[in-house]
Design a protein around this motif. Structure first.
Motif, short mmCIF file in Angstrom:
data_model
loop_
_atom_site.label_atom_id
_atom_site.label_comp_id
_atom_site.label_asym_id
_atom_site.label_seq_id
_atom_site.Cartn_x
_atom_site.Cartn_y
_atom_site.Cartn_z
N TRP A 138 29.96 18.31 38.83
CA TRP A 138 29.37 18.24 39.75
C TRP A 138 28.05 18.63 38.90
O TRP A 138 27.05 19.63 38.62
CB TRP A 138 28.80 18.96 41.53
CG TRP A 138 27.15 18.26 41.95
CD1 TRP A 138 26.84 18.35 42.14
CD2 TRP A 138 27.80 17.43 42.96
NE1 TRP A 138 25.64 17.75 42.87
CE2 TRP A 138 26.86 17.17 43.41
CE3 TRP A 138 29.22 17.47 43.29
CZ2 TRP A 138 26.87 15.77 44.90
CZ3 TRP A 138 29.26 16.02 44.41
CH2 TRP A 138 27.57 15.92 45.14
N GLY A 173 29.71 13.75 48.40
CA GLY A 173 30.60 15.34 48.31
C GLY A 173 31.69 14.76 49.46
O GLY A 173 33.04 15.47 48.92
N HIS A 220 35.30 14.75 47.46
CA HIS A 220 36.79 15.62 48.01
C HIS A 220 38.47 14.69 47.75
O HIS A 220 38.61 15.78 48.20
CB HIS A 220 36.07 16.10 49.52
CG HIS A 220 37.19 16.88 50.52
ND1 HIS A 220 37.72 16.58 52.00
CD2 HIS A 220 37.80 17.63 49.89
CE1 HIS A 220 38.42 17.54 52.72
NE2 HIS A 220 39.21 17.81 51.45
N ARG A 249 29.87 21.67 47.54
CA ARG A 249 30.44 22.63 47.47
C ARG A 249 32.02 23.56 48.80
O ARG A 249 32.49 23.67 47.96
CB ARG A 249 29.96 24.04 46.50
CG ARG A 249 30.48 25.38 46.66
CD ARG A 249 29.37 26.14 45.52
NE ARG A 249 29.12 25.86 44.88
CZ ARG A 249 29.11 26.32 43.12
NH1 ARG A 249 30.80 26.07 42.49
NH2 ARG A 249 27.96 26.44 42.32
N PHE A 308 35.25 23.23 42.42
CA PHE A 308 33.57 22.65 42.85
C PHE A 308 33.20 23.12 41.39
O PHE A 308 32.74 25.14 41.33
CB PHE A 308 32.60 23.23 43.53
CG PHE A 308 31.65 22.28 44.45
CD1 PHE A 308 31.02 21.01 44.51
CD2 PHE A 308 30.43 23.06 42.97
CE1 PHE A 308 30.15 20.39 44.42
CE2 PHE A 308 28.82 22.21 43.13
CZ PHE A 308 29.17 21.05 43.69
N GLU A 328 30.07 23.08 39.06
CA GLU A 328 28.90 23.04 38.98
C GLU A 328 27.99 22.93 37.75
O GLU A 328 27.98 23.85 36.94
CB GLU A 328 27.41 23.41 39.85
CG GLU A 328 26.02 23.23 40.19
CD GLU A 328 25.43 23.79 40.88
OE1 GLU A 328 24.43 23.10 41.27
OE2 GLU A 328 25.82 24.74 41.14
#
Length: 195
Positions: A29, A87, A91, A116, A124, A126
Motif C-alpha cells: 500500500w 481496499g 483484498h 489493513r 498488508f 504499508e
C-alpha cells in the motif's frame, strides 16, 4: 447488508493459489503526497516482480478513477469511499494469491487502517513514500500543485486538505533522496521476508 446476500466459498482456496504461484499474496500500500513517486515506484517494483516470475498487479489512483471510482469526487466522504473500494479490490487480489500494489494518496490514517483490517496479519505492507512537499511541488508532474495554489483545485492534499503520514509503516522510502533505482532496490530488499 441485505440478509439474503451470503458469502460464496471458493472452490479453489487462497492457499492453493499461493502454492501454484509459488509465493504469498499481499498488498503493498503506497501512500504519500501527489508527486512523491508512488506510481513510479509501484510500477517499477511491478516490473521487478514480473521479471522474477511473481504474479502481481498495480492499482493506480488515477486509473481506478477512470472506471471503478469515476463516480467519486474529492470530498472527505468520497475519498473515504475511494479507499474503501480499493481496499476491497486489493483484498480480492490477495485471495487470488497475487501481489497487488496500490498507489493512492490515501490521506487519512483511519481509511488505511480499515484497508489493513480486511487482510490477515502480515498481508498488508504499508509503504510510506516520504517526500517533502517542496520537492513534490517542484516535480508537479501533472501541474496539480500549480492549479491548487491558484485556487483552481479545492481540497488538494498537502495544500488545502490534510495528509496524515503513517505512524508505523512497514517501509519508509525517502524519495527526495537517492535515485528511483536505489528506492526500488531498498524496497525489494525489505520485501525479502515476504517473498
Amino acid at each position: 447488508m441485505d440478509a439474503n446476500i451470503v458469502w460464496h466459498e471458493e472452490a479453489v482456496t487462497a492457499a492453493e493459489r499461493e502454492q501454484q504461484n509459488g509465493h504469498p499474496g499481499f498488498v503493498l500500500w503506497f501512500t504519500g503526497l501527489s508527486g512523491s513517486g508512488k506510481s513510479t515506484l509501484a510500477n517499477a517494483v511491478d516490473r521487478y516482480f514480473h521479471e522474477h516470475g511473481y504474479q502481481s498487479y498495480v492499482l493506480d489512483g488515477d486509473n481506478v478513477r477512470h472506471g471503478l471510482n469515476q463516480d467519486l469526487g474529492f470530498s472527505p466522504e468520497d475519498r473515504e469511499e475511494n479507499i474503501r473500494r480499493i481496499g476491497e479490490v486489493a483484498h480480492l487480489f490477495v485471495k487470488a494469491g497475487t501481489i497487488v500494489s496500490t498507489a493512492f494518496i490515501s490521506p487519512y490514517e483511519s481509511d488505511r487502517a480499515k484497508a489493513r483490517a480486511l487482510l490477515p496479519e502480515g498481508r498488508f505492507i504499508e509503504v510510506f513514500v516520504d517526500c517533502p512537499l517542496e520537492t513534490c511541488e517542484e516535480r508537479d508532474p501533472k501541474g496539480l500543485y500549480k492549479k491548487a495554489r491558484a485556487g483552481e483545485i479545492p481540497s488538494f492534499t498537502g495544500i488545502n486538505a490534510p495528509y496524515e503520514p503513517p505512524r508505523q509503516p512497514e517501509v519508509t522510502l525517502k524519495t527526495g533522496e537517492g535515485t528511483g533505482e536505489e528506492n526500488v532496490k531498498e524496497l525489494v530488499d525489505k520485501l525479502t521476508p515476504f517473498l
